[in-house]
Design a protein around this motif. Structure first.
Motif, PDB file in Angstrom:
ATOM      1  N   MET A   1      -6.286  -2.859  20.285  1.00 41.06           N
ATOM      2  CA  MET A   1      -7.438  -2.750  19.851  1.00 41.06           C
ATOM      3  C   MET A   1      -7.342  -3.652  18.279  1.00 41.06           C
ATOM      4  N   SER A   2      -6.880  -4.557  18.360  1.00 42.43           N
ATOM      5  CA  SER A   2      -6.588  -5.521  17.079  1.00 42.43           C
ATOM      6  C   SER A   2      -8.213  -5.885  16.613  1.00 42.43           C
ATOM      7  N   ASN A   3      -8.994  -5.992  17.577  1.00 39.95           N
ATOM      8  CA  ASN A   3     -10.584  -6.382  17.095  1.00 39.95           C
ATOM      9  C   ASN A   3     -11.599  -5.401  17.055  1.00 39.95           C
ATOM     10  N   THR A   4     -10.962  -4.265  16.398  1.00 38.56           N
ATOM     11  CA  THR A   4     -12.086  -3.055  16.147  1.00 38.56           C
ATOM     12  C   THR A   4     -12.870  -3.492  14.949  1.00 38.56           C
ATOM     13  N   PRO A   5     -14.141  -3.399  15.392  1.00 35.56           N
ATOM     14  CA  PRO A   5     -15.064  -3.837  14.088  1.00 35.56           C
ATOM     15  C   PRO A   5     -14.988  -2.609  12.885  1.00 35.56           C
ATOM     16  N   HIS A   6     -15.582  -2.698  11.846  1.00 32.89           N
ATOM     17  CA  HIS A   6     -15.820  -2.017  10.800  1.00 32.89           C
ATOM     18  C   HIS A   6     -14.461  -1.388  10.223  1.00 32.89           C
ATOM     19  N   GLU A   7     -13.379  -1.999  10.241  1.00 33.46           N
ATOM     20  CA  GLU A   7     -12.289  -1.736   9.701  1.00 33.46           C
ATOM     21  C   GLU A   7     -12.602  -1.779   8.189  1.00 33.46           C
ATOM     22  N   LEU A   8     -11.662  -0.913   7.346  1.00 36.00           N
ATOM     23  CA  LEU A   8     -12.071  -1.009   5.889  1.00 36.00           C
ATOM     24  C   LEU A   8     -11.735  -2.227   5.497  1.00 36.00           C
ATOM     25  N   ALA A   9     -10.846  -3.058   5.555  1.00 36.11           N
ATOM     26  CA  ALA A   9     -10.702  -4.458   5.146  1.00 36.11           C
ATOM     27  C   ALA A   9     -11.946  -5.355   5.311  1.00 36.11           C
ATOM     28  N   ASP A  10     -12.816  -5.056   6.549  1.00 35.13           N
ATOM     29  CA  ASP A  10     -13.974  -5.740   6.802  1.00 35.13           C
ATOM     30  C   ASP A  10     -15.167  -5.081   5.920  1.00 35.13           C
ATOM     31  N   GLU A  11     -15.104  -3.837   5.687  1.00 37.50           N
ATOM     32  CA  GLU A  11     -16.206  -3.100   5.093  1.00 37.50           C
ATOM     33  C   GLU A  11     -16.166  -3.585   3.585  1.00 37.50           C
ATOM     34  N   PHE A  12     -14.876  -3.826   3.137  1.00 37.19           N
ATOM     35  CA  PHE A  12     -14.891  -3.992   1.590  1.00 37.19           C
ATOM     36  C   PHE A  12     -14.044  -5.328   1.359  1.00 37.19           C
ATOM     37  N   PRO A  13     -14.581  -6.488   2.016  1.00 37.70           N
ATOM     38  CA  PRO A  13     -13.911  -7.724   1.934  1.00 37.70           C
ATOM     39  C   PRO A  13     -13.086  -8.350   0.649  1.00 37.70           C
ATOM     40  N   ASN A  14     -13.841  -7.866  -0.571  1.00 37.14           N
ATOM     41  CA  ASN A  14     -13.566  -8.427  -1.788  1.00 37.14           C
ATOM     42  C   ASN A  14     -12.564  -7.384  -2.555  1.00 37.14           C
ATOM     43  N   ASP A  15     -12.130  -6.344  -1.714  1.00 36.32           N
ATOM     44  CA  ASP A  15     -11.263  -5.351  -2.370  1.00 36.32           C
ATOM     45  C   ASP A  15     -10.001  -5.095  -1.678  1.00 36.32           C
ATOM     46  N   HIS A  16      -9.290  -5.996  -1.043  1.00 35.85           N
ATOM     47  CA  HIS A  16      -7.852  -5.877  -0.146  1.00 35.85           C
ATOM     48  C   HIS A  16      -6.900  -5.335  -0.989  1.00 35.85           C
ATOM     49  N   ALA A  17      -6.841  -5.970  -2.405  1.00 33.99           N
ATOM     50  CA  ALA A  17      -5.877  -5.567  -3.299  1.00 33.99           C
ATOM     51  C   ALA A  17      -5.948  -4.159  -3.683  1.00 33.99           C
ATOM     52  N   LEU A  18      -7.006  -3.683  -3.900  1.00 34.29           N
ATOM     53  CA  LEU A  18      -7.483  -2.435  -4.469  1.00 34.29           C
ATOM     54  C   LEU A  18      -7.311  -1.248  -3.380  1.00 34.29           C
ATOM     55  N   LEU A  19      -7.520  -1.798  -2.149  1.00 29.54           N
ATOM     56  CA  LEU A  19      -7.219  -1.041  -1.013  1.00 29.54           C
ATOM     57  C   LEU A  19      -5.998  -0.686  -0.836  1.00 29.54           C
ATOM     58  N   HIS A  20      -5.020  -1.680  -0.963  1.00 24.72           N
ATOM     59  CA  HIS A  20      -3.698  -1.814  -0.766  1.00 24.72           C
ATOM     60  C   HIS A  20      -3.016  -0.720  -1.921  1.00 24.72           C
ATOM     61  N   GLU A  21      -3.627  -0.945  -3.131  1.00 24.70           N
ATOM     62  CA  GLU A  21      -2.955  -0.167  -4.315  1.00 24.70           C
ATOM     63  C   GLU A  21      -3.350   1.202  -4.135  1.00 24.70           C
ATOM     64  N   LEU A  22      -4.515   1.431  -3.556  1.00 20.55           N
ATOM     65  CA  LEU A  22      -5.024   3.120  -3.255  1.00 20.55           C
ATOM     66  C   LEU A  22      -4.154   3.657  -2.243  1.00 20.55           C
ATOM     67  N   LYS A  23      -3.835   2.823  -1.347  1.00 20.50           N
ATOM     68  CA  LYS A  23      -3.102   3.454  -0.123  1.00 20.50           C
ATOM     69  C   LYS A  23      -1.486   3.891  -0.677  1.00 20.50           C
ATOM     70  N   LEU A  24      -1.136   2.926  -1.523  1.00 22.86           N
ATOM     71  CA  LEU A  24       0.366   3.143  -2.193  1.00 22.86           C
ATOM     72  C   LEU A  24       0.445   4.421  -3.195  1.00 22.86           C
ATOM     73  N   HIS A  25      -0.653   4.529  -4.003  1.00 25.37           N
ATOM     74  CA  HIS A  25      -0.471   5.397  -5.075  1.00 25.37           C
ATOM     75  C   HIS A  25      -1.517   6.533  -5.070  1.00 25.37           C
ATOM     76  N   ASN A  26      -2.531   6.733  -3.961  1.00 25.43           N
ATOM     77  CA  ASN A  26      -3.339   7.593  -4.077  1.00 25.43           C
ATOM     78  C   ASN A  26      -3.252   8.669  -2.788  1.00 25.43           C
ATOM     79  N   PRO A  27      -2.719   9.986  -2.623  1.00 25.21           N
ATOM     80  CA  PRO A  27      -2.794  10.473  -1.457  1.00 25.21           C
ATOM     81  C   PRO A  27      -4.126  10.888  -0.717  1.00 25.21           C
ATOM     82  N   HIS A  28      -4.999  11.273  -1.570  1.00 22.00           N
ATOM     83  CA  HIS A  28      -6.299  11.737  -1.219  1.00 22.00           C
ATOM     84  C   HIS A  28      -7.024  10.295  -0.519  1.00 22.00           C
ATOM     85  N   PHE A  29      -6.793   9.021  -1.151  1.00 22.11           N
ATOM     86  CA  PHE A  29      -7.387   7.897  -0.474  1.00 22.11           C
ATOM     87  C   PHE A  29      -6.664   7.554   1.168  1.00 22.11           C
ATOM     88  N   VAL A  30      -5.356   7.927   1.172  1.00 20.93           N
ATOM     89  CA  VAL A  30      -4.327   7.786   2.196  1.00 20.93           C
ATOM     90  C   VAL A  30      -5.257   8.658   3.220  1.00 20.93           C
TER      91      VAL A  30
END
Length: 83
Positions: A1-30
Motif C-alpha cells: 500500500m505504498s500509494n495510500t493517499p492522505h499520508e501525513l507527509a502528503d498532508e503537511f508537505p512543508n513540515d517533513h523535518a518537523l514531523l520527523h523531529e516530533l516522531k523522535l521526541h514526542n511520544p504523544h505525537f507518535v
C-alpha cells in the motif's frame, strides 16, 4: 500500500523535518501518528474496494481522520512557534 493517499507527509508537505523531529521526541505525537496511519489505511482499503463496510462506518472513520489531522496540525503549529 505504498500509494495510500492522505499520508501525513502528503498532508503537511512543508513540515517533513518537523514531523520527523516530533516522531523522535514526542511520544504523544507518535501515538497520534500511529492512530492516523491506522485510520487512514482502513479508509484507503474501503475506498479501494478491498474491504466492505457501511457508509456510516466509513463516515465515522473519515471524521476520526479529520480530528486526528486537526490535533496533529495544532501540535505542528505549536512546535513551529517554539522553534
Amino acid at each position: 500500500m505504498s500509494n495510500t493517499p492522505h499520508e501525513l507527509a502528503d498532508e503537511f508537505p512543508n513540515d517533513h523535518a518537523l514531523l520527523h523531529e516530533l516522531k523522535l521526541h514526542n511520544p504523544h505525537f507518535v501515538t497520534l501518528a500511529e492512530r492516523y496511519h491506522a485510520v487512514n489505511g482502513e479508509i484507503h482499503r474501503i475506498e479501494a474496494g478491498i474491504e466492505n463496510t457501511s457508509d456510516e462506518y466509513s463516515e465515522t472513520l473519515k471524521k476520526q481522520r479529520l480530528a486526528l489531522i486537526d490535533e496533529i496540525a495544532a501540535m505542528l503549529a505549536k512546535a513551529r512557534a517554539a522553534a
